[in-house]
Motif scaffolding. Structure first.
Motif, PDB file in Angstrom:
ATOM      1  N   TYR A 153      -0.776   5.339  13.427  1.00  0.00           N
ATOM      2  CA  TYR A 153      -0.321   4.593  12.164  1.00  0.00           C
ATOM      3  C   TYR A 153      -0.427   5.707  11.193  1.00  0.00           C
ATOM      4  O   TYR A 153      -0.726   5.570   9.761  1.00  0.00           O
ATOM      5  CB  TYR A 153      -1.052   3.638  11.848  1.00  0.00           C
ATOM      6  N   THR A 158      -2.713  -0.431   7.601  1.00  0.00           N
ATOM      7  CA  THR A 158      -1.312  -1.073   7.269  1.00  0.00           C
ATOM      8  C   THR A 158      -1.877  -2.503   6.498  1.00  0.00           C
ATOM      9  O   THR A 158      -2.877  -2.800   6.698  1.00  0.00           O
ATOM     10  CB  THR A 158      -0.782  -1.314   8.695  1.00  0.00           C
ATOM     11  N   GLU A 190       3.432   2.946   0.528  1.00  0.00           N
ATOM     12  CA  GLU A 190       2.331   2.362   1.222  1.00  0.00           C
ATOM     13  C   GLU A 190       1.389   1.676   0.325  1.00  0.00           C
ATOM     14  O   GLU A 190       0.722   0.582   0.609  1.00  0.00           O
ATOM     15  CB  GLU A 190       1.703   3.521   2.025  1.00  0.00           C
TER      16      GLU A 190
END
Ligand code: PLP
Length: 405
Positions: A153, A158, A190
């Motif tokens: 990731y 996340t 993000e």
């Protein structure tokens, strides 16, 4: 806790470990004292000097008598410079009641956690993390909730992992971008996605540690979460400081912007521990924040060359692999391929601590094992040291690794 020295220590002390980076730096210094040539890549400190105009401002401040107590959490003049910085560089509008100055970013974070945590209160810490976060939480009686963020990731949290980690006891999420130890930085998209999760959990505060804001290599514009999602503004403590960008680690000035009641609570903690940060350092920090930033482009260029050099050297070594960081001055290579290999004296390397020990003993290079950052098997190097040191270190690491079977 009872120890051999007859002193009774607090239970709190046994919950924390001394900073592993300081421990490695000490071990390297000890080997050096015994005559071994050790290259230390463990310390997260720019090798550049504090710019001259900042030093001059400090000297002038001493001559002008700025040698007395100031307001506990920073002089109004420094707070004004911080307010201007947040507005200019981050698009964040704070007033004097919403800004706090401490003896380094470390104290600011410590104050915030101490002022808000009680027994069992949870703090979400994405791993790999800066070594001090979990221990500061423990010192404040809280419970670190470490969320593993593997390199699959990009070492980033996340939205799904964040959502799964939040409980009714969650008090804080800690974000650090660009990150120590991985150097990865969150993009606006993000941050937006994390903010969407946070908006559904209004009891969670966010501490964003932006200490490496100005040390960046990619064409990626730094954004901080309170500016990305305005509806989070009243729940975010935006932490920053002068240590890294301005090569001022020894001056000990860090600061934060956040909700006024939290800032007041942090000042209460500070008033009963250290009182104000050094008055002379505060004057120097004003010159830093109000002054030019052009020296940074040149320094970042040097850091970038060092990053590329070391990253390539590590990726050329069988058993190591390394992602190219977006910012900060660290590399966080995986040493998974070294686990299970045998040293020439027959000892097997089973962990990243043993790999770091091997590098210290056989290559004379001090690195910090990934376990210190909550994510193994990796190790961290700081490339904030002279380029010839880095060339020497990479060469020695390659030669030592070639002896492993
Ligand atoms: N945050 C991060 C991620 C760091 O790496 C450091 C220092 O290494 C700090 C905060 C603290 O910086 P200072 O206390 O020097 O301002």
């Amino acid at each position: 806790m009872n120890r051999d020295d007859g002193i009774r220590y607090s239970p709190r002390l046994s919950a924390v470990r001394p900073s592993p980076t300081i421990a490695i730096t000490r071990a390297a210094a000890e080997l050096r004292r015994r005559g071994k040539d050790v290259v230390s890549l463990s310390q997260g400190e720019p090798d550049f000097d504090t710019p001259q105009h900042i030093k001059d401002a400090a000297k002038l401040a001493i001559d002008n008598g700025a040698t007395k107590y100031t307001d506990v959490d920073g002089s109004p003049e420094l707070k004004a410079a911080i307010i201007a910085k947040f507005k200019r560089e981050n698009g964040l509008v704070y007033d004097l009641t919403q800004v706090s100055v401490g003896t380094g970013g470390k104290q600011v974070i410590f104050n915030a956690l101490s002022a808000t945590l009680g027994s069992g209160d949870e703090v979400i810490i994405p791993a790999p993390y800066w070594v001090s976060y979990p221990d500061m939480v423990l010192l404040a009686d809280g419970k670190p909730v470490v969320v593993e963020c593997g390199d699959a990731y990009g070492f980033k949290l996340t939205p799904a992992a964040l959502d799964a980690a939040i409980t009714p006891r969650t008090r804080w999420l800690i974000l650090n971008s660009p990150s120590n130890p991985t150097g990865v930085g969150y993009t606006v998209e993000e941050l937006r996605a994390l903010a969407d999760v946070l908006l559904r959990h209004p009891h969670v505060l966010v501490l964003t540690d932006d200490m490496y804001e100005h040390i960046r290599y990619v064409d990626w514009s730094f954004r901080t979460i309170a500016a990305v999602e305005r509806r989070l503004f009243d729940r975010v403590l935006t932490v920053n400081g002068v240590s890294k960008a301005y090569a001022m680690t020894g001056w000990r000035i860090g600061f934060a912007g956040g909700p006024a009641p939290l800032i007041r609570a942090m000042a209460t903690i500070q008033s009963q521990s250290t009182t104000n940060p050094s008055s002379v350092s505060q004057a120097a920090a004003i010159a830093a924040l109000d002054g030019p930033l052009d020296f940074l482009a040149e320094r970042n260029h040097v850091f970038r060359e060092r990053r590329d050099l070391c990253c390539k050297a590590f990726n050329d070594i069988d058993g190591l692999s390394c992602l190219l960081p977006d910012g900060a001055f660290y590399l966080y290579p995986s040493c998974a391929g070294m686990i299970g290999r045998r040293r020439s004296d027959g000892r097997t390397i089973d962990t990243d601590v043993e790999f770091a020990t091997f590098l210290l003993e056989e290559a004379g290079v001090a690195v910090v094992p990934g376990s210190a950052f909550g994510h193994s098997p990796y190790f961290r190097i700081s490339f904030a040291t002279a380029t010839n040191n880095l060339i020497k270190a990479c060469d020695r690491i390659a030669k030592a690794c070639a002896t492993l079977r």
